[in-house]
Scaffold this motif. Sequence first.
Motif, PDB file in Angstrom:
ATOM      1  N   LEU A  11       0.831  -1.206   0.000  1.00  0.00           N
ATOM      2  CA  LEU A  11       0.000   0.000   0.000  1.00  0.00           C
ATOM      3  C   LEU A  11       0.866   1.255   0.000  1.00  0.00           C
ATOM      4  N   PHE A  12       1.947   1.217   0.779  1.00  0.00           N
ATOM      5  CA  PHE A  12       2.884   2.343   0.803  1.00  0.00           C
ATOM      6  C   PHE A  12       3.498   2.571  -0.577  1.00  0.00           C
ATOM      7  N   LEU A  13       3.897   1.505  -1.256  1.00  0.00           N
ATOM      8  CA  LEU A  13       4.466   1.624  -2.606  1.00  0.00           C
ATOM      9  C   LEU A  13       3.455   2.190  -3.601  1.00  0.00           C
ATOM     10  N   VAL A  14       2.222   1.733  -3.520  1.00  0.00           N
ATOM     11  CA  VAL A  14       1.178   2.247  -4.412  1.00  0.00           C
ATOM     12  C   VAL A  14       0.954   3.735  -4.164  1.00  0.00           C
ATOM     13  N   LEU A  15       0.896   4.153  -2.906  1.00  0.00           N
ATOM     14  CA  LEU A  15       0.728   5.569  -2.584  1.00  0.00           C
ATOM     15  C   LEU A  15       1.917   6.391  -3.066  1.00  0.00           C
ATOM     16  N   LEU A  16       3.110   5.845  -2.946  1.00  0.00           N
ATOM     17  CA  LEU A  16       4.312   6.524  -3.421  1.00  0.00           C
ATOM     18  C   LEU A  16       4.283   6.720  -4.933  1.00  0.00           C
ATOM     19  N   VAL A  17       3.865   5.702  -5.661  1.00  0.00           N
ATOM     20  CA  VAL A  17       3.745   5.796  -7.125  1.00  0.00           C
ATOM     21  C   VAL A  17       2.670   6.813  -7.501  1.00  0.00           C
ATOM     22  N   LEU A  19       1.676   9.428  -5.783  1.00  0.00           N
ATOM     23  CA  LEU A  19       2.208  10.765  -5.507  1.00  0.00           C
ATOM     24  C   LEU A  19       3.201  11.195  -6.583  1.00  0.00           C
ATOM     25  N   ALA A  20       4.023  10.273  -7.057  1.00  0.00           N
ATOM     26  CA  ALA A  20       4.977  10.592  -8.124  1.00  0.00           C
ATOM     27  C   ALA A  20       4.242  10.953  -9.417  1.00  0.00           C
ATOM     28  N   VAL A  21       3.205  10.210  -9.756  1.00  0.00           N
ATOM     29  CA  VAL A  21       2.417  10.510 -10.956  1.00  0.00           C
ATOM     30  C   VAL A  21       1.739  11.864 -10.819  1.00  0.00           C
ATOM     31  N   LEU A  22       1.194  12.156  -9.657  1.00  0.00           N
ATOM     32  CA  LEU A  22       0.553  13.454  -9.423  1.00  0.00           C
ATOM     33  C   LEU A  22       1.562  14.591  -9.544  1.00  0.00           C
ATOM     34  N   ALA A  23       2.741  14.410  -8.987  1.00  0.00           N
ATOM     35  CA  ALA A  23       3.770  15.455  -9.066  1.00  0.00           C
ATOM     36  C   ALA A  23       4.212  15.687 -10.504  1.00  0.00           C
ATOM     37  N   SER A  25       2.424  15.169 -13.215  1.00  0.00           N
ATOM     38  CA  SER A  25       1.342  15.675 -14.052  1.00  0.00           C
ATOM     39  C   SER A  25       0.715  16.957 -13.497  1.00  0.00           C
ATOM     40  N   PHE A  26       1.347  17.580 -12.512  1.00  0.00           N
ATOM     41  CA  PHE A  26       0.809  18.784 -11.880  1.00  0.00           C
ATOM     42  C   PHE A  26       0.573  19.896 -12.898  1.00  0.00           C
ATOM     43  N   ASP A  27       1.580  20.182 -13.741  1.00  0.00           N
ATOM     44  CA  ASP A  27       1.440  21.258 -14.726  1.00  0.00           C
ATOM     45  C   ASP A  27       0.309  20.977 -15.722  1.00  0.00           C
ATOM     46  N   THR A  28       0.156  19.736 -16.128  1.00  0.00           N
ATOM     47  CA  THR A  28      -0.915  19.373 -17.057  1.00  0.00           C
ATOM     48  C   THR A  28      -2.280  19.600 -16.420  1.00  0.00           C
ATOM     49  N   LEU A  29      -2.426  19.210 -15.163  1.00  0.00           N
ATOM     50  CA  LEU A  29      -3.698  19.404 -14.464  1.00  0.00           C
ATOM     51  C   LEU A  29      -4.017  20.884 -14.280  1.00  0.00           C
ATOM     52  N   VAL A  30      -3.014  21.658 -13.890  1.00  0.00           N
ATOM     53  CA  VAL A  30      -3.211  23.092 -13.674  1.00  0.00           C
ATOM     54  C   VAL A  30      -3.531  23.788 -14.996  1.00  0.00           C
ATOM     55  N   THR A  31      -2.868  23.384 -16.078  1.00  0.00           N
ATOM     56  CA  THR A  31      -3.129  23.975 -17.394  1.00  0.00           C
ATOM     57  C   THR A  31      -4.571  23.735 -17.816  1.00  0.00           C
ATOM     58  N   GLY A  32      -5.049  22.514 -17.664  1.00  0.00           N
ATOM     59  CA  GLY A  32      -6.436  22.197 -18.017  1.00  0.00           C
ATOM     60  C   GLY A  32      -7.433  22.979 -17.185  1.00  0.00           C
ATOM     61  N   PHE A  33      -7.166  23.091 -15.889  1.00  0.00           N
ATOM     62  CA  PHE A  33      -8.054  23.846 -15.001  1.00  0.00           C
ATOM     63  C   PHE A  33      -8.083  25.326 -15.390  1.00  0.00           C
ATOM     64  N   ALA A  34      -6.909  25.909 -15.652  1.00  0.00           N
ATOM     65  CA  ALA A  34      -6.835  27.332 -16.010  1.00  0.00           C
ATOM     66  C   ALA A  34      -7.526  27.597 -17.338  1.00  0.00           C
ATOM     67  N   GLU A  35      -7.357  26.704 -18.294  1.00  0.00           N
ATOM     68  CA  GLU A  35      -8.000  26.862 -19.600  1.00  0.00           C
ATOM     69  C   GLU A  35      -9.528  26.853 -19.452  1.00  0.00           C
ATOM     70  N   LYS A  36     -10.027  25.940 -18.637  1.00  0.00           N
ATOM     71  CA  LYS A  36     -11.465  25.843 -18.401  1.00  0.00           C
ATOM     72  C   LYS A  36     -11.999  27.091 -17.688  1.00  0.00           C
ATOM     73  N   LYS A  37     -11.235  27.591 -16.719  1.00  0.00           N
ATOM     74  CA  LYS A  37     -11.640  28.785 -15.962  1.00  0.00           C
ATOM     75  C   LYS A  37     -11.663  30.024 -16.865  1.00  0.00           C
ATOM     76  N   LEU A  38     -10.646  30.174 -17.729  1.00  0.00           N
ATOM     77  CA  LEU A  38     -10.621  31.303 -18.666  1.00  0.00           C
ATOM     78  C   LEU A  38     -11.789  31.234 -19.639  1.00  0.00           C
TER      79      LEU A  38
END
Length: 156
Positions: A11-17, A19-23, A25-38
């Motif tokens: 479970l710890f390894l899955v959570l670590l993976v 978190l790494a995927v989230l880190a 893809s952070f810019d991609t998620l923020v870009t999509g959110f900002a585009e939608k908000k604009l």
Amino acid sequence: MKFLLKWAFRLFLVLLVLLAVLALSFDTLVTGFAEKKLRKQTGLEVRLDKLELRPWSGRARVEKLVVYNPAEFGGGPLVDISELHVEYDPALAKERRLHLHLLRFHLAELNIVISREGQSNLDGVRRAVEKARRGERFSRTNALEFVGLDMLNLTL
């Protein structure tokens, strides 16, 4: 007990993976959110290639932001911003005060169209933004106080 430790480690390894995927893809998620908000705030079609936010270091960067005209004005690009780079003081930003160390703005294209009725495409954008602002709860407590700009690089 050994069984429980194995599952806890998995479970710890899955959570670590995750978190790494989230880190990563952070810019991609923020870009999509900002585009939608604009898109929601202007009522216009928006394309945003990349948005990098680094609030902990006081940097933000936008690459290739294109806002398109409404259909009645041809639907072509209204504004094309190649780059917007901002470096600010994060400590002051926490106090709702904005001090910019560097602002680099590269405006690639701006198209102002006037219809046969004498209406400008900028008039429509202004009305859409005002309408969106009326719908939001915007108060003076949310506003930032601008305290300075050290360097501006402006390319038109």
